[in-house]
Structures are given as structure tokens and as C-alpha cells.
Design a protein around this motif. Structure first.
Motif, PDB file in Angstrom:
ATOM      1  N   LYS A  33      33.530  28.496  39.867  1.00 16.90           N
ATOM      2  CA  LYS A  33      33.903  29.721  39.157  1.00 16.90           C
ATOM      3  C   LYS A  33      33.110  30.904  39.694  1.00 16.90           C
ATOM      4  O   LYS A  33      33.679  31.973  39.951  1.00 16.90           O
ATOM      5  CB  LYS A  33      33.650  29.561  37.656  1.00 16.90           C
ATOM      6  N   ALA A  43      42.929  30.307  41.152  1.00 11.98           N
ATOM      7  CA  ALA A  43      43.045  28.905  40.740  1.00 11.98           C
ATOM      8  C   ALA A  43      44.514  28.587  40.538  1.00 11.98           C
ATOM      9  O   ALA A  43      45.314  29.465  40.181  1.00 11.98           O
ATOM     10  CB  ALA A  43      42.293  28.675  39.431  1.00 11.98           C
ATOM     11  N   TRP A  56      40.518  33.951  39.329  1.00 13.70           N
ATOM     12  CA  TRP A  56      39.408  33.356  38.569  1.00 13.70           C
ATOM     13  C   TRP A  56      38.777  34.382  37.645  1.00 13.70           C
ATOM     14  O   TRP A  56      38.344  34.051  36.544  1.00 13.70           O
ATOM     15  CB  TRP A  56      38.368  32.763  39.516  1.00 13.70           C
ATOM     16  N   ILE A 107      39.643  26.566  46.007  1.00 18.55           N
ATOM     17  CA  ILE A 107      39.821  27.973  45.675  1.00 18.55           C
ATOM     18  C   ILE A 107      40.920  28.475  46.608  1.00 18.55           C
ATOM     19  O   ILE A 107      40.911  28.186  47.805  1.00 18.55           O
ATOM     20  CB  ILE A 107      38.531  28.796  45.911  1.00 18.55           C
TER      21      ILE A 107
END
Length: 126
Positions: A33, A43, A56, A107
Motif C-alpha cells: 500500500k 489495485a 491505491w 501493483i
């Protein structure tokens, strides 16, 4: 790492490896994160319309006011025990300690600038 060296003893069993991976996975998701927010990463999120990519930063902001946000994110699962066993046997001569990708995450980026920003965030992370 050498057995018993500065890094400690090598992992000898799949049980030990998967126990450690379960703990590392919790840590990795938290770090993911941070890195993704710093690099404008996205995401994959499940919704009624299907899977879609969400920033994110938006997810972190939404999580401050809504519950269950993280349940929608499609986090990667630990490698299966079957696949891990197969890889250790076939690729690593039964040396469990050589298996390094039991937990992993993703990611998503819109372009190479995001990848570079993420690599910079990773390099700057203590």
C-alpha cells in the motif's frame, strides 16, 4: 546465507517456510500500500461489474470511512503447497531454503513512470 550465519539458520521444512510466509504476507500487503500510493499504482478490485483497476490512494482514502474495502482488493495468494513442493523438488534439489517466492503481490501502473516511481519508493524504504 550460510547455515547458522548472520541471517540465522536456513529454513529446512515446508511447514516452517509457509508459517513464515503467512507472517511476511501480512507485512508485504501493508508495504505494498505504501509503495503503491507513493507511485500512483493501482489495485485490481472486484465489483458487481467485474474486475477493475482502482488507485491505491483512493482505496486508502475510502478505507478511512468504509469497512470492507480491503476485502474487494484482489491480493495474490500464497503459492500453493503443491506448486512449492514441485518447484523445490524440480528446480532446487529439495533445498527448501532456496524457494523465495511463496508470497508475492502486484501493483498495476499506467506507464513506465509509475514503475520508476515505485522502484524509487522501494529503494528509499528502510
Amino acid at each position: 546465507p550460510e547455515p547458522g550465519g548472520a541471517d540465522g539458520p536456513l529454513v529446512q521444512s515446508m511447514d516452517q517456510l509457509f508459517a513464515q510466509a503467512a507472517v511476511v504476507d501480512v507485512w508485504l500487503r501493508a508495504k505494498l500500500k505504501d509503495w503503491a500510493v507513493a507511485s500512483e499504482g493501482k489495485a485490481m478490485v472486484r465489483s458487481a461489474e467485474g474486475a477493475r483497476f482502482v488507485s491505491w490512494s483512493e482505496l486508502v482514502e475510502e478505507a478511512e470511512t468504509s469497512e470492507g474495502v480491503w476485502n474487494k482488493v484482489q491480493f495474490a495468494r500464497l503459492k500453493t503447497l503443491r506448486r512449492a513442493t514441485e518447484k523445490v523438488y524440480r528446480a532446487y534439489g529439495c533445498e527448501v531454503s532456496r524457494l523465495l517466492d511463496v508470497c508475492r503481490q502486484s501493483i498495476y501502473f499506467e506507464g513506465p513512470g509509475g514503475v520508476l516511481a515505485c522502484l524509487e519508493a522501494l529503494a528509499a524504504d528502510p
